[in-house]
Design an enzyme around this catalytic site. Structure first.
Site, mmCIF file in Angstrom:
data_model
loop_
_atom_site.group_PDB
_atom_site.id
_atom_site.type_symbol
_atom_site.label_atom_id
_atom_site.label_comp_id
_atom_site.label_asym_id
_atom_site.label_seq_id
_atom_site.Cartn_x
_atom_site.Cartn_y
_atom_site.Cartn_z
ATOM 1 C CD GLU C 158 0.155 -1.600 -6.479
ATOM 2 O OE1 GLU C 158 -0.096 -1.654 -5.266
ATOM 3 O OE2 GLU C 158 0.137 -0.539 -7.140
ATOM 4 C CD GLU C 275 -2.358 0.858 -10.289
ATOM 5 O OE1 GLU C 275 -2.119 1.481 -9.234
ATOM 6 O OE2 GLU C 275 -2.955 -0.221 -10.322
#
Lengths: 504, 504, 504, 504
Positions: C158, C275
């Site tokens: 991220e 995810e």
């Protein structure tokens, strides 16, 4: 000094662990049996297991009965399913032996063994064929045709002995084979069927059987026989003694299969020794000894040259052909004694299962293999006649030139170490040892392990060693770990600064 | 020859295995840790386990937070429950050490170890007491008061060192003890509380602490201290070397507890050495050696005479006080290296756990015990200064007169056998060994086992043996099995008739 | 009534179980973690596992130190070897995420999570590359290149959020990617490398990243992103609440990967959702509910159409991003709660892992697959807004015409059955339940199983059922066993003659 | 509504699980047997196990042979040691039954069962006594006198039936008893010996036997008999049907022991029902049903009032009295079917093993016990004659006044749930189910679990429930967890804020 080179490499085959023998299949319901089999498969890697009694009434596949005045047959696979499920879960496959005769299907009453296997031909071949068909079809339904196609199916056991086949009637056996193979092949052509599973003493059966199959145009996917190397039994109550013949004698029996195939000009099919051992008696103490292991070293080393498998009879002392074992050690066939105690011959197999790569050298006391620069050496020193003989060996062995030093690991079995039977004798031969005694015996059964370094000089090392009486030794030799460029060293490390180690 | 008799028997106590040390409790969530602890408890029989960090933030019992403008505390027992559940399931009980300080409850920021245990006093003793009360009440709710009453509770760790207690402030420690013991005893008078858990170097703390408790009329259920026997660390990266002081020195520290109790005329309470070892450094390779084991032979033999427990620091190399281990062998405190590899000192403990009955004889290299006619002998030969010394022993040992022969089982650990560290060194010290290497090391770590018979003459045997450098040997000697009247013999049995055994 | 036919078959892919998320890798040293992972792999069949923290100091691969005045680096693989060994032994492979930054290699001090992952770029890219090289080379040495070539390697996590990559600096991330991929491919071209592992909110990173790789001619073996569907957290102490967006919204995020690839005309590479979940908060109780499972039914059903994997975040409540769990149920991400308690979403996965063959039908509440004549149906009824809604379904399903009757097995999870959280709530929400309570919760977590028969009419059956609120139901439908010609029937069998069963 | 109070408490005894029956002891060598026994002991807590055949030739304790012209006897304990070792390791003790006769020691050839137990008296009582003496002495050597003194020893089995004792010859049985008890007591007075182990139909044996012992002044430590409640078998091939008599009838048989003791004024000794069941046939499908379980509810509830033990015949379908089982379900006696599948009666035992404390109430369909404020209720609804009857119950139950709410856990077995046999029937009765089918049957055999809350009003709750046909239900009722003063609450917690749960 023997100088061993890498020039004449022969691939090491693993035929020695293709198959292992077992007491009658009904024993495979037992916990001690299954625990032992799992251990042997995990440690040694046997691929198939063969034993008697698939049709014995104790497994109970075949039951005739009446209903409303009609004669019926009930096929029952409750136990054989349990047994084969267990085998597959453990990671071993059945090498099926079709026999002996269900009592209700038998033409006579003659039996063999304490557990009374009926050895007479079927009273009715149609019913026999139905039994074969129901059984094979059921196995295919349960395990899938792809799986069952990998299971060899052997027709009967030792029909050349009247103990195992009434009158040792060859003609009747040939009929049994014909009926059986025809029934099985009609289900699926790819199912593997073979015979004649003879024991020594009338080897002409091999020629006759091949000739019969040829003449009758019967399928035969493998040729099978047995091989033992012992003389007549000198009986005492619950035990016996025997002469053991030469190892060459045993290997000679191994060779008869391919010889017969060539002789009658049969097509090239696999040859399986579906049983072998030193003594053919389940109560001969030789099976418990280091001598048994050391003697068989040469057989395991060379056997795979002559046959596609040779199946040690048997993996475990869970065995009842001559009644229930009457003592922890009692001369049973097993690689394992009760309580999962490893006998010396178990270690022989475990050592051989370590061999990898190609054979560099073999002789009567030695086999050397090599893979990816690692050397594997098994040395054995069977001592039959003399009181105490040790064997001195010096080998010059080839090592990768980039190595400076090698790491040697030696595992030793002999009359002193790794020898449960000797420890048990010293204990006073307790027939029913208690838990503490079992633990002591198990520890005494562990090999002696030694590790050391040897220097490499111009691409070779000199390995000197002594073999004690009936010793089997495994050496595993590797170059020692050298840090690579991307590995981090320990700066300042110096073991001689540890208290007590200033001489390291 | 030493003549050993049964005249002066002293009962053998098992104080040596009363307690074992562990790395910080948070490590007890790990699989490798729990597997190792189970092994050690099964093999050796430790009863209690003691380690740091019950209040460390990684276990996280104490959390302050705000809600609607109010300051609150959340007590959280998720992990300590898991840990103590695991201990009890394995069959070992906690010997609780209260410490170190939760960050939010600490008065300062000073920490110890790589894992940063805060070593400052509580910022607020009321909050500290609430934490103690919440924790002990929770444990009683979960495990029952009868169980928790068997768990000793020690207040803090080594407060006489400024590394472990800010400024090594004795007055502050006494305050901590007073607050804590008062809080605990107000929950239940029978809970067991003790201290002061000091390390060597300022032994007057023992007297002072006992005097303080007496004066203040505080309960004190046991007196505790630590004992190590090594000199200053000679550091290299990720490792170190040290002098090791004499064994007598270590035993002298053991004696200080009861001496102090007598000196200040305190009532008779148990004395626990809640930590001991040769070196106090977790990166000293001596811990991995046979020397460490042989050196400690005398300590295990005599230690229980002076104290109620002495807790080896620690059972496993799963330990992180000086960062994460950087190699399989790295000088860790553990009896067990990673991968459940047994170090020589593990075997020392395992051998001592076999001792039963009464001590017949002890000296610097030997202990002999006897129970029900079975003899247990442990012999050890620590060699510190010289290159290679072997020790010859001859013992005359008493045996039941009805015996003719005894069965001797010998288990051997030294620089050659039962020595994982030496095998690993010969392998080239692989920091991260692969599976095959681990298996080789594990086999090399197995003791050498020998079995033999000795004749009994007039109620005694003569046992001769040699101890190699840093050897620890266990003898177990029993009369051999003699058939009873209702047992059935094997008629005709004669092992010399087995092929190869005509000289038996 | 929905009439379902076999006309439009689509193969059912198993992308839903390609990968599963985990808390930081250091947790994989724990027993509870490994026990849970083994269970999940055995029950569901996940193939890869991905989590943060391979370079976190708690695993400790990277250590700088000084020796003799020189700066050195010690690479240490003790723990990562343990972790990856465990994964492979369990039967799952690592999906490696490279991050976060070792403290000594970091350019700053910013960290994320309770466990303090450092999220700053390397202070020195040469040292970073050395770390990558040492790590990948070590893994290849230990596990073999053939194995490591099957492990996807994702660069960072991220980076488009400043929480996870300082300043969410795209240029810096692209540099990191370039350095890393170049280093890895120089070891072996076939190693699989990808990124950019972004979270939602700045999806243009996908286009920009692909464009960058194209322009710089960098290898990129897969494109990765994350997807959550919840609104802002409404915090309370140790927990929170959130809106949950529509399922379509989540699937829309799944599609962005292939859209971006097409948009910038990149070559066709796999897209991984590394995810996903409903809420992105590890303390949102929605994760413990049947609603969570029912909501995700559609995602598991359709997700594999759009991406090559979508990895549920995470398999276990052994997780510490927002401190240590403070209660058995606490809103953790896990499919499994502590004590290996299965949450409803675990069963959703277990039910989907039963699907075989081809999809015959799908809608918002239903998926039907078929293989070899066996039907598999999963139905789900997420109820978000209204108090209590049940869903009535009637399906006409195709069955082999030779069948007369089918056997239906139904497994049910809803608010009443198979619901550990609800049982725990009724118990009074014990934060630290005792053994008896854990057993009660585990039994309450078992689905309700029902079995019955349905008649077949002209090759079809009519299946009627009701779904309760937040129910997930699995139907498995097979023709009943019909004896074959070689099977033996029971003559005379009549269950109505059993006492109490005259109405059968 | 039944109002249940705490006024008339009777302690709940656990006589129902004192002993359990087994197929002949030789079966205890099998893995399936031992796995099942371990499960039953772990789940239910049986303390003793009793079965036939300790002297059967398959265990082979007794062997006559010749050596040098002399007749000898070899006693062999290889298998019985294995069996008793297994029992003790599992945590259950033998309740020894001495019988049947070794073939070589028998006076005749009459046998019982498929496995051919010889039922004739010894040919020579001296040899019989030697066998008893050798056996008991061996057991004492192996297990210790303190252990063996806790094992009841019963002389023979059902001597009042000519099937089990030639001619049902009472005088001969009394002789056997006299010889046997005298032999055993001469070894150790404290060994526990009893009989006469009769079956129903000639209950006068009890009086006669007691009178005989009194007259002859023979020790008798317990009185034993059997009790079955079924009519004549209506045979079909491999199965049968029978009437089942009333439960009162069965309990009446239980009472005959103490009645006889009083009648002949014998001293007060324990009475053991060493076998009981509904049907005495091992091929009656009633054993597989929920009816069997529901019927026996009353027996387990009241039986312990009348006897010291009543041993269900048997724990497992591993049993061969009428040949090998021919199908997964076949009407076997077992609590467990093959593959460790729990039958309804297993759950009946498991539910009863949960009962703790004192009985508050009992009737034909209900038992209520209480311990430490927790209520345990088992309700059962056997339905014999009518097609479908449900039973409505309303109970007012006493609860601690400090509680506001209780947590109710209900476990349900009936024709729909927890019923492996019904699931198997719906599957089409596969005789040899495959792995997938076994898994389906096992899941179908799990009880239905429900949890809910009930309000407490003035110290009582009202529990309403319906019992379906042949249902057995267990309720466990506890006050719900209330946080204590030192526990930390979750502030702000509100499950109705979770998406989908606004109605909670």
């Amino acid at each position: 000094m023997k100088k061993i080179t890498t020039e004449n490499r022969i691939p090491w085959n693993e035929n020695f662990k293709y198959c292992i023998g077992t007491g009658r299949l009904a024993l495979a319901l037992r916990k001690e049996y299954l625990d032992g089999l799992k251990k042997a498969v995990d440690d040694i890697g046997f691929k198939y297991i063969r034993g008697h009694g698939i049709f014995h009434d104790e497994i109970g596949i075949y039951r005739e009965y009446e209903w409303n005045g009609e004669e019926k047959v009930m096929y029952n696979f409750t136990y054989i399913d349990q047994i084969f499920d267990s085998f597959l879960e453990i990671g071993i496959k059945p090498f099926i032996e079709l026999g002996f005769m269900p009592e209700q299907l038998a033409s006579g009453t003659k039996t063999v063994f304490w557990w009374k296997g009926n050895v007479t031909p079927p009273k009715n071949y149609k019913k026999w064929n139905n039994l074969i068909s129901a059984t094979i079809n059921h196995l295919i339904d349960r395990y899938g045709i792809e799986e069952v196609k990998t299971w060899p199916i052997e027709v009967w056991n030792e029909p050349n002995l009247s103990n195992f086949w009434e009158n040792a009637d060859m003609e009747e056996y040939f009929k049994l084979y014909k009926e059986t193979v025809t029934t099985i092949k009609s289900i699926n052509e790819d199912l593997i069927v073979g015979g004649p599973s003879i024991c020594g003493g009338s080897d002409h059966w091999l020629d006759d059987f091949l000739t019969f199959c040829k003449k009758e145009n019967l399928k035969l996917d493998f040729l099978s026989r047995h091989a033992y190397t012992s003389g007549p039994a000198q009986l005492i109550p619950f035990s016996c003694y025997q002469e053991i013949h030469s190892k060459e004698n045993l290997l000679k029996d191994f060779k008869t299969g391919r010889e017969a195939i060539e002789k009658v000009n049969f097509k090239n099919i696999p040859v399986h020794i579906t049983e072998f051992n030193t003594s053919y008696k389940p109560l001969n103490p030789v099976h418990d000894t280091a001598f048994n292991a050391a003697y068989l070293g040469k057989i395991l080393s060379y056997g795979g040259d002559f046959v596609d498998s040779f199946s040690y009879w048997t993996f475990s002392d869970v065995f009842e052909e001559e009644d229930i074992p009457k003592s922890l050690f009692h001369g049973g066939f097993g690689l394992l004694a009760y309580n999962l105690i490893k006998k010396p011959t178990y270690y022989l197999y475990q050592f051989f299962s370590k061999l990898k790569g190609d054979i560099l050298y073999r002789d009567d006391n030695l086999i050397v293999t090599e893979k990816n620069g690692k050397l594997y050496i098994i040395a054995f020193n069977p001592v039959e006649d003399v009181h105490d003989i040790t064997l001195y060996q010096t080998l010059e062995l080839p090592i990768c030139k980039s190595e400076d030093t090698v790491f040697v690991k030696r595992s030793v079995i002999n009359e002193e170490y790794g020898n449960a039977w000797q420890a048990w004798r010293k204990m006073g031969r307790p027939r029913f040892p208690n838990k503490e005694q079992i633990e002591d015996i198990k520890e005494a059964a562990i090999p002696k392990f030694e590790t050391y370094n040897l220097p490499v000089k111009e691409g070779s090392i000199t390995l000197e060693f002594v073999l004690q009486k009936n010793e089997i030794t495994l050496f595993e030799i590797t170059g020692i770990h050298k840090p690579k460029s991307y590995e981090s060293p320990y700066y300042g490390l110096d073991d001689s600064r540890i208290v007590g180690y200033n001489n390291l």
